[in-house]
Design an enzyme around this catalytic site. Structure first.
Site, mmCIF file in Angstrom:
data_model
loop_
_atom_site.group_PDB
_atom_site.id
_atom_site.type_symbol
_atom_site.label_atom_id
_atom_site.label_comp_id
_atom_site.label_asym_id
_atom_site.label_seq_id
_atom_site.Cartn_x
_atom_site.Cartn_y
_atom_site.Cartn_z
ATOM 1 C CB SER A 168 7.149 106.124 30.729
ATOM 2 O OG SER A 168 8.070 106.262 29.660
ATOM 3 C CE LYS B 180 8.753 107.809 26.765
ATOM 4 N NZ LYS B 180 9.823 107.874 25.715
ATOM 5 C CG HIS C 188 3.624 109.309 19.111
ATOM 6 N ND1 HIS C 188 3.820 107.947 19.387
ATOM 7 C CD2 HIS C 188 4.786 109.903 19.515
ATOM 8 C CE1 HIS C 188 4.730 107.585 19.864
ATOM 9 N NE2 HIS C 188 5.655 108.874 19.913
#
Ligand code: A3P
Length: 294
Positions: A137, A47, A107
């Site tokens: 988010s 995010k 990630h």
């Protein structure tokens, strides 16, 4: 496999970092990922602007050719390396099938990154976003993207976020880990807030890092095509091409608000105060500084 065997399952620890159960199961395959020297790694905590910078990079790689960038959905143009979900996706296999030069999304925190990316001295672009906006988010993303466990209430989710008990672990460890690594590797460390403030300045930084020149008119075309408004309407950038089983945009659209400072609409004063105290403890001693609104 039934949907209930795939979605909304608890996260599983991999070397202390909570990941999707299917990533944990496939871990040996991910660790053995074979990087190529001309791979470009796009690394972020979830995010933080991954899709935005991915679209920018694909446009740069295609010299601003919009039609070429519409050849496929962003999650196929820039495969998510460690995302393996049986029957749905295998990022490692997707990447094996791609011609060089590849754009690779991850990630993973630095300590879990497959070693071949370091050994090949691949260029890497990291994008960081302030913790409170990421938490907000992420909370909405947990609701719409079904690989995550149920988020619970906002209050409950925020506690999990602070404790690093969310997908890909602690935001604090992630941003600090990559910040340290930039001293020893070819890492361009960007901030979402800087990209919001002056997208052109940040795009020029990316071009310099890539040692690439583009005419002004193409730079402007890329900026237009990668603005929030245009990306939100673009099915190859806005994740609506993903199956509804995986992501339900009726719950919350992937391209949600795209602003800095939305945390002010979500945090109570009490939540803000306890968050700040915890934040200052976690970030003590680092030179890494964030802006929280633009
Ligand atoms: P919000 O939920 O705050 O709107 P990621 O791609 O890493 O999952 O990050 C998603 C976040 O980036 C979402 O934030 C999304 O709206 C925002 N985003 C995506 N494209 C953007 C763009 N072109 N400009 C600004 N923000 C963008």
């Amino acid at each position: 496999m039934d949907n209930k065997d795939i979605f909304r399952r608890e996260l599983v620890d991999v070397h202390g970092v909570p990941l999707f159960w299917s990533i944990a199961e496939a871990w040996p395959q991910i660790e053995a990922f074979e990087a190529r020297p001309d791979d470009l790694l796009i690394s972020t905590y979830p995010k933080s602007g991954t899709t935005w910078v991915s679209e920018i990079l694909d446009m740069i790689y295609n010299n601003g050719d919009i039609e070429k960038c519409k050849r496929d959905a962003i999650f196929n143009r820039v495969p998510f390396m460690e995302l393996i979900v049986p029957g749905y996706v295998n990022g490692i296999q997707q990447l094996e099938a791609l011609k060089s030069p590849r754009l690779v999304k991850t990630h993973l925190p630095v300590e879990l990154l497959p070693s071949s990316l370091w050994k090949n001295d691949c260029k890497m672009i990291y994008v960081a976003r302030n913790a409170k906006d990421v938490a907000v988010s992420y909370y909405y993303f947990y609701q719409m993207a079904k690989m995550h466990p149920e988020p619970g209430t906002w209050e409950e989710f925020l506690e999990k976020f602070k404790a690093g008990k969310v997908g890909f672990g602690s935001w604090y460890d992630h941003v600090k880990g990559w910040w340290e690594k930039r001293k020893d590797y070819r890492i361009l460390y960007l901030f979402y807030e800087d990209m919001k403030e002056d997208p052109k300045r940040e795009l020029l930084k990316v071009l310099k890092f890539l040692e690439k020149d583009l005419p002004e008119e193409i730079v402007n075309k890329i900026l237009y095509h990668t603005s929030f408004k245009v990306m939100k309407q673009n099915p190859t950038a806005n994740y609506t091409m993903m199956s509804e089983k995986e992501m339900d945009h009726n719950v919350s659209p992937f391209m949600r608000k795209g602003i800095s400072g939305d945390w002010k609409n979500q945090f109570t004063v009490a939540q803000y105060e306890t968050f700040e105290k915890h934040y200052n403890q976690q970030m003590e001693g680092t030179t890494l500084k964030f802006r929280e609104e633009i």
